[in-house]
Design a protein around this motif. Structure first.
Motif: not given
Length: 200
Positions: A48-51, A91-94, A139-150
């Motif tokens: 989980w490297t991408t914010e 947000t990145a992928s919906g 607080y509905q919206t906030f930063p998080c981390y996801y795996d760009p590799g999937g």
């Protein structure tokens, strides 16, 4: 006689300073080794490297599903806590994915978004989980981390060892190593100057 005592005292001081410098360098190398075998593997293992930005879709506390705070333990004293499940829109992928507190949360209990610490009792854990659930609803919206590799479709709220934290971890041994090297260099310069003065 006085000159000999001064020379002897200077040599003792240089020896102690040299031992201090070498000790600092040795301690810093041990700290580097300890960090390298404990923290660095956890940092490199995390995918989980991408914010990005997450938006809460639902945050439910299921009081009927009580999860043990130590998986696989049959101890009756081990308390059970309500299972908080937070689903967010990535947000990145919906995509609609589950949110976890940290990487460790997913390993400890993949069914729940938050796992209380071992030091908390059942009442404290329940109150804390309810507070966390209310904060997510507030607080509905906030930063998080996801795996760009999937490889991991879920997301985490915060990383155990972010890049800044890793740099801060290396700061103290680096300062100790630099200080030790400076002491050694100064002692060597002092010894060199003493030898030049004795030859004149």
């Amino acid at each position: 006689m006085l000159a000999k005592k001064l020379v002897t005292a200077q040599k003792r001081g240089e020896t102690r300073a040299l031992c201090l410098g070498l000790g600092m360098v040795a301690c810093s190398m041990m700290m580097y080794f300890f960090i390298g075998i404990t923290i660095v593997p956890f940092y490199t293992k995390s995918v989980w490297t991408t914010e990005t930005v997450c938006k809460v879709l639902k945050a439910n506390v299921n009081d009927k599903v009580l999860c043990p705070n130590s998986e696989g333990s049959e101890d009756e004293d081990i308390f059970h806590y309500p299972c908080l499940q937070v689903w967010v829109n990535l947000t990145a992928s919906g995509q609609e994915v589950m949110l976890y507190h940290t990487e460790d949360t997913l390993e400890r209990n993949p069914k729940c978004s938050y796992v209380p610490g071992n030091s908390e009792n059942s009442k404290e854990a329940k109150a804390r989980i309810e507070t966390i659930a209310n904060n997510f609803k507030k607080y509905q919206t906030f930063p998080c981390y996801y795996d760009p590799g999937g490889t991991q479709t879920n997301v985490i709220l915060s990383r155990l060892y972010p890049p800044k934290g890793l740099l801060f971890t290396f700061l103290w041994p680096t300062l100790m190593f630099t200080g030790g090297c400076l002491i050694i260099i100064l002692v060597k310069i002092s010894q060199y100057v003493s030898v030049l003065s004795a030859r004149q």
